[in-house]
Design a protein around this motif. Sequence first.
Motif, PDB file in Angstrom:
ATOM      1  N   LEU A   1       0.825  -1.209   0.000  1.00 31.55           N
ATOM      2  CA  LEU A   1       0.000   0.000   0.000  1.00 31.55           C
ATOM      3  C   LEU A   1       0.860   1.260   0.000  1.00 31.55           C
ATOM      4  N   LYS A   2       1.997   1.219   0.700  1.00 34.09           N
ATOM      5  CA  LYS A   2       2.902   2.370   0.704  1.00 34.09           C
ATOM      6  C   LYS A   2       3.490   2.589  -0.689  1.00 34.09           C
ATOM      7  N   LYS A   3       3.865   1.494  -1.343  1.00 32.53           N
ATOM      8  CA  LYS A   3       4.393   1.590  -2.711  1.00 32.53           C
ATOM      9  C   LYS A   3       3.335   2.143  -3.657  1.00 32.53           C
ATOM     10  N   TYR A   4       2.104   1.686  -3.498  1.00 30.67           N
ATOM     11  CA  TYR A   4       1.001   2.170  -4.326  1.00 30.67           C
ATOM     12  C   TYR A   4       0.766   3.660  -4.090  1.00 30.67           C
ATOM     13  N   ALA A   5       0.805   4.103  -2.826  1.00 28.25           N
ATOM     14  CA  ALA A   5       0.623   5.524  -2.510  1.00 28.25           C
ATOM     15  C   ALA A   5       1.759   6.362  -3.075  1.00 28.25           C
ATOM     16  N   ASP A   6       2.982   5.848  -3.018  1.00 30.87           N
ATOM     17  CA  ASP A   6       4.116   6.574  -3.602  1.00 30.87           C
ATOM     18  C   ASP A   6       3.951   6.733  -5.110  1.00 30.87           C
ATOM     19  N   ASN A   7       3.500   5.666  -5.768  1.00 34.81           N
ATOM     20  CA  ASN A   7       3.257   5.748  -7.217  1.00 34.81           C
ATOM     21  C   ASN A   7       2.162   6.758  -7.546  1.00 34.81           C
ATOM     22  N   LEU A   8       1.107   6.784  -6.726  1.00 32.02           N
ATOM     23  CA  LEU A   8       0.043   7.761  -6.949  1.00 32.02           C
ATOM     24  C   LEU A   8       0.532   9.189  -6.743  1.00 32.02           C
ATOM     25  N   SER A   9       1.395   9.398  -5.756  1.00 31.77           N
ATOM     26  CA  SER A   9       1.913  10.756  -5.531  1.00 31.77           C
ATOM     27  C   SER A   9       2.795  11.200  -6.691  1.00 31.77           C
ATOM     28  N   ILE A  10       3.569  10.283  -7.241  1.00 32.11           N
ATOM     29  CA  ILE A  10       4.399  10.627  -8.402  1.00 32.11           C
ATOM     30  C   ILE A  10       3.510  10.975  -9.597  1.00 32.11           C
ATOM     31  N   LEU A  11       2.461  10.195  -9.815  1.00 29.43           N
ATOM     32  CA  LEU A  11       1.550  10.481 -10.926  1.00 29.43           C
ATOM     33  C   LEU A  11       0.828  11.813 -10.726  1.00 29.43           C
TER      34      LEU A  11
ATOM     35  N   VAL B   1       0.151  17.561 -12.184  1.00 27.71           N
ATOM     36  CA  VAL B   1       0.204  18.988 -11.854  1.00 27.71           C
ATOM     37  C   VAL B   1       1.230  19.693 -12.719  1.00 27.71           C
ATOM     38  N   ALA B   2       2.382  19.065 -12.906  1.00 27.34           N
ATOM     39  CA  ALA B   2       3.445  19.704 -13.678  1.00 27.34           C
ATOM     40  C   ALA B   2       3.071  19.855 -15.139  1.00 27.34           C
ATOM     41  N   LEU B   3       2.483  18.839 -15.727  1.00 26.71           N
ATOM     42  CA  LEU B   3       2.219  18.879 -17.161  1.00 26.71           C
ATOM     43  C   LEU B   3       0.904  19.567 -17.526  1.00 26.71           C
ATOM     44  N   LEU B   4      -0.140  19.279 -16.783  1.00 22.26           N
ATOM     45  CA  LEU B   4      -1.449  19.743 -17.215  1.00 22.26           C
ATOM     46  C   LEU B   4      -1.913  21.030 -16.546  1.00 22.26           C
TER      47      LEU B   4
ATOM     48  N   THR C   1       0.542  23.496 -14.627  1.00 19.76           N
ATOM     49  CA  THR C   1       1.550  24.562 -14.757  1.00 19.76           C
ATOM     50  C   THR C   1       2.049  24.703 -16.186  1.00 19.76           C
ATOM     51  N   GLY C   2       1.994  23.652 -16.981  1.00 14.40           N
ATOM     52  CA  GLY C   2       2.444  23.728 -18.370  1.00 14.40           C
ATOM     53  C   GLY C   2       1.679  24.750 -19.191  1.00 14.40           C
ATOM     54  N   PRO C   3       0.342  24.713 -19.222  1.00 13.00           N
ATOM     55  CA  PRO C   3      -0.396  25.729 -19.981  1.00 13.00           C
ATOM     56  C   PRO C   3      -0.188  27.153 -19.447  1.00 13.00           C
ATOM     57  N   LEU C   4      -0.087  27.294 -18.119  1.00 11.15           N
ATOM     58  CA  LEU C   4       0.175  28.624 -17.563  1.00 11.15           C
ATOM     59  C   LEU C   4       1.520  29.157 -18.020  1.00 11.15           C
ATOM     60  N   LEU C   5       2.519  28.293 -17.989  1.00  9.94           N
ATOM     61  CA  LEU C   5       3.845  28.689 -18.452  1.00  9.94           C
ATOM     62  C   LEU C   5       3.825  29.032 -19.935  1.00  9.94           C
ATOM     63  N   LEU C   6       3.068  28.294 -20.719  1.00 15.68           N
ATOM     64  CA  LEU C   6       2.952  28.554 -22.148  1.00 15.68           C
ATOM     65  C   LEU C   6       2.299  29.904 -22.404  1.00 15.68           C
ATOM     66  N   VAL C   7       1.254  30.236 -21.661  1.00 14.66           N
ATOM     67  CA  VAL C   7       0.566  31.532 -21.820  1.00 14.66           C
ATOM     68  C   VAL C   7       1.512  32.674 -21.467  1.00 14.66           C
TER      69      VAL C   7
END
Length: 193
Positions: free
Chosen positions: A158-168, A173-176, A178-184
């Motif tokens: 469960l800890k490994k699963y939670a770590d994977n979810l936090s990475i995803l 957040v980074a791609l979808l 902050t990415g468009p804001l940075l592009l604008v």
Amino acid sequence: ALPILLLYVFNLPLSSALLFSLGGGLLAGAFSVIGFYLYPVYHADKHKRELEDELSFTTGYMSILASAGVSPEKIFYSISNMEVPLAVSTEAREIVKNISLFGLDVISALEKVSKRTPSEKLREIIEGIISTIHTGGNLATFLRGKFKVAMKLKKLSLKKYADNLSILSEIYVALLLTGPLLLVVMVSVMSVM
């Protein structure tokens, strides 16, 4: 049916309709053979995942019953008749059926189910129960130890699963976001220049 459909509905020549029908028949036959081969493998793998996912709770339940002095036959009978059946309930039903219907003793019934179960972890627990019964050891102590190990493994998974979810979620957040804001911002700065 395929040559008639190709010949009369699509107005293909007879030779083309027969060749397409032959190819379609071979393709359908290949998909059927692959489907009949892969479905049991998929079903066994799904059952294995369900067994291993519920193994910590099952061993906890079994250790509680064994601590209360319940015999192994009654433990598996109780698991097989649960109101909300677990994945191990099918294995327990098989054990109960081997004992009550076919007249096997507990050890023979457990050995038979141990050979057929797709889960290595459940097989290990069943074989441990068999050896504990053979040696006359304390079944409750054995199951309590297996429960502790299974709970530690469950916590780690469960800890490994939670770590994977936090990475995803960070990638999201980074791609979808902050990415468009940075592009604008970049487009507006470039248009000023």
